[in-house]
Every structure is written in C-alpha cells, then in structure tokens.
Scaffold this motif. Structure first.
Motif, mmCIF file in Angstrom:
data_model
loop_
_atom_site.group_PDB
_atom_site.id
_atom_site.type_symbol
_atom_site.label_atom_id
_atom_site.label_comp_id
_atom_site.label_asym_id
_atom_site.label_seq_id
_atom_site.Cartn_x
_atom_site.Cartn_y
_atom_site.Cartn_z
ATOM 1 N N HIS A 1 -33.087 -58.400 10.582
ATOM 2 C CA HIS A 1 -32.133 -59.234 9.848
ATOM 3 C C HIS A 1 -30.759 -59.234 10.513
ATOM 4 C CE1 HIS A 1 -34.934 -59.977 6.596
ATOM 5 N NE2 HIS A 1 -35.176 -58.668 6.488
ATOM 6 N N ARG A 2 -30.332 -58.080 11.016
ATOM 7 C CA ARG A 2 -29.018 -58.014 11.653
ATOM 8 C C ARG A 2 -29.000 -58.805 12.957
ATOM 9 N NH1 ARG A 2 -26.489 -52.152 11.779
ATOM 10 N NH2 ARG A 2 -26.880 -52.548 9.555
ATOM 11 N N THR A 3 -30.065 -58.702 13.719
ATOM 12 C CA THR A 3 -30.156 -59.468 14.971
ATOM 13 C C THR A 3 -30.172 -60.968 14.692
ATOM 14 O OG1 THR A 3 -31.427 -57.661 15.953
ATOM 15 C CG2 THR A 3 -31.479 -59.780 17.089
ATOM 16 N N LYS A 4 -30.915 -61.384 13.675
ATOM 17 C CA LYS A 4 -30.949 -62.796 13.310
ATOM 18 C C LYS A 4 -29.576 -63.292 12.877
ATOM 19 C CE LYS A 4 -35.794 -63.072 11.850
ATOM 20 N NZ LYS A 4 -36.724 -63.331 10.714
ATOM 21 N N ALA A 5 -28.848 -62.477 12.149
ATOM 22 C CA ALA A 5 -27.507 -62.876 11.706
ATOM 23 C C ALA A 5 -26.583 -63.091 12.898
ATOM 24 C CB ALA A 5 -26.932 -61.815 10.772
ATOM 25 N N ILE A 6 -26.688 -62.215 13.904
ATOM 26 C CA ILE A 6 -25.851 -62.367 15.104
ATOM 27 C C ILE A 6 -26.210 -63.644 15.848
ATOM 28 C CG2 ILE A 6 -25.304 -61.357 17.351
ATOM 29 C CD1 ILE A 6 -25.759 -58.603 16.090
#
Length: 316
Positions: free
Chosen positions: A124-129
C-alpha cells in the motif's frame, strides 16, 4: 307560490371549471414544471452558447466583418477559401496525427500504470508513492507544462545534455525548431501531460472487476495474457471507448500547449485547427474566414460528440 331549491352541489359547481379542463390544466402545469426549474440554465445556455454560435455562423457568411463599417453577404465563399487553403489541410493532418497518437499512447501508458497500481505484488505504501508520482503531470497547468518542456528541450537543456552524454546525438538538437522533430516533440509533451486521465479511469475500472472472473479463468488454465485479453479488456471496453472518444475530442481542441511551445511552427509543421483559426482571427484579422474555419471545426466536433453520445446510449 312555488320556490325551486338549488341543490348545494349545483350551487357549488355554478361557474366552476369543467373537471376535464381542470385535469388538462394540471397535467400541463405538471409537464411544464421541470422546464420552469431549468429555465435559468436554459437562459444562460442561450446567452453564453447559442447566441455566440449563431453570431459566428452569421459572420462566416459575410465579408469584412468587425474590421469594416459595412459587411456584404458572400454566402459560402469564406468556406471555399478555407477548404482550398493548403495550410488548412496541413492543420487537419497535424491535428489527426496529434490527437490519434496522443490517445493511443495515453491508453497504453495509462493501462500499464493502472495494471501496476492494481497489482497485489505492491504494498500500500509503495502504491501511494507511485500514485503521487504518476499523477503529477495532471496537476500542472498547461502554462507550467509548456514552460517546463521548453526549458528541458532547449539547446542547452537537460535533454540535449543527456543525449550527448550517452552518445545518442552528435550535437545540439533543436527539438521544437526542427521541422522534422517539432510535431513529434509537442505530441510527446501532450502524451506526458495527459496520460493520468486514462490511468485514473482505468484503475477505477480495474478495481471494479470481480475477482471471481479471474478465478474462473485460472480454473480454465488461462495465463496472465489470456486473462488480460479475455477478462480485463472486455470488462473495461465501455470505459476504454468512452475515454478514447473524450480524449480525442479534448486533444483536437488543444490550443494553449501548441501556442506556448511552437506557435504552430516551424513552417506550419505543428499547425493545428485551433492555431489555424486563431491566426486567421488575431494575426491577419480576417474574422470572416476565421468564423468559417470555426464553424467547420464545430461541425467536426459535433460529429465526434454524436459518436460519443451514441456510444453512451448503446451502453444504456
């Protein structure tokens, strides 16, 4: 002496409206009610849209409008002048290439990024970036995009530095001034600034596809490629067609980006229908011919809009 008594029902109905007429009047008021609520919007549409369009059509049939005290009716002479102008045909070809290449690239890039952002392999954090990075071009105004890329593609810009450093070019490249490179360059800039429109829409469509369809495809031993062509594309087909038509209509009307990067040059190599019409009106001050060109563009846009509305009705 005999007195005739009038029944109360008769006295109450004396001089009253017949029931059938009253029913018709209520039905008419009920039907006209929605138009009453829409009347302010309709008035604004007439003032801000219909009136200017009618005026431009009138100008296109006249000669020396605005610039001369008196104008003469010339019929379709201005239309003939536009359609026989070689620059107009160049503008049509450039607009078709510019819009067509942009729509295709927007779809390919948008689909690729949407599939990546929808992949369970990313956290989820990678997708947000990645979402933040990918949507950045959409957040810039056209003026910022034009200035940014003019600096990047300038003779002393970073693009020329990188191409020379890695041996991709033997000298300075005039990306926006070279007749053979100007149109691909502005098309690339438009692709860069517009792909998030497709990416966001396709990502929303991907998230709406039922996982049961992919599970059924796995049971049938369908690989990722077959799943893409037999599950993903059919499910996204309505969105893809709608977005492609909207993107094509929007791109054909692009003016600011072209004007602030190349101005339609060099030697009409990036001349579009929008810049062609603008130059007729505000460079040569031939408002009659410019009005004729504007009406032709309006007709072409209405054809595209009709195709879009017809597709939407077919979906319903």
């Amino acid at each position: 002496m005999t007195t005739t008594l009038t029944p109360p029902e008769a006295r109450a109905g004396k001089g009253a409206e017949p029931p059938a007429a009253s029913t018709r009047r209520r039905d008419l008021l009920r039907r006209l009610g929605p138009f009453g609520f829409l009347s302010p919007t309709l008035v604004l549409l007439i003032i801000l849209m219909v009136t200017p369009i009618v005026m431009v059509i009138g100008y296109s049939l006249m000669d020396r409008v605005i610039t001369a005290p008196e104008s003469n009716f010339v019929g379709f002479e201005n239309y003939g002048e536009v359609l026989t102008d070689p620059v107009f045909m160049v503008a049509v070809r450039n607009t078709v290439f510019f819009a067509g290449a942009s729509v295709i690239a927007h779809f390919v890039i948008g689909m690729g990024f949407a599939l990546m952002l929808n992949s369970p392999m990313l956290g989820h954090r990678t997708k947000a970036i990645f979402r933040t990075v990918y949507i950045l071009p959409w957040l810039f105004t056209i003026a910022i995009v034009a200035v940014l890329w003019r600096m990047l593609l300038s003779p002393n810009g970073i693009v020329n530095y990188l191409t020379e450093t890695f041996g991709l070019s033997s000298g300075t490249v005039e990306w926006l001034s070279d007749p053979s490179l100007a149109l691909p360059a502005v098309t690339f800039i438009n692709i860069w600034s517009g792909y998030p429109f497709f990416m966001v829409s396709l990502l929303a469509g991907l998230q709406g596809i039922s996982k049961d369809l992919y599970e059924a495809a796995l049971i049938d031993r369908a690989g990722p490629v077959k799943q893409f062509f037999h599950v993903t594309i059919p499910q996204l087909k309505p969105i893809i067609i709608s977005m492609a038509l909207l993107d094509f209509i929007w791109t054909t009307q692009q003016f600011a980006l072209i004007w602030m990067t190349t101005g339609g040059g060099p030697i009409n190599r990036t001349e579009m229908l929008s810049t062609y019409t603008y130059k007729l009106a505000f460079a040569t001050y031939d408002f009659s011919v410019a009005s004729a060109a504007a009406v032709i563009v309006l007709v072409l846009s209405m054809i595209l809009a009709y195709l879009y509305v017809r597709h939407q009705k077919a979906r319903d």
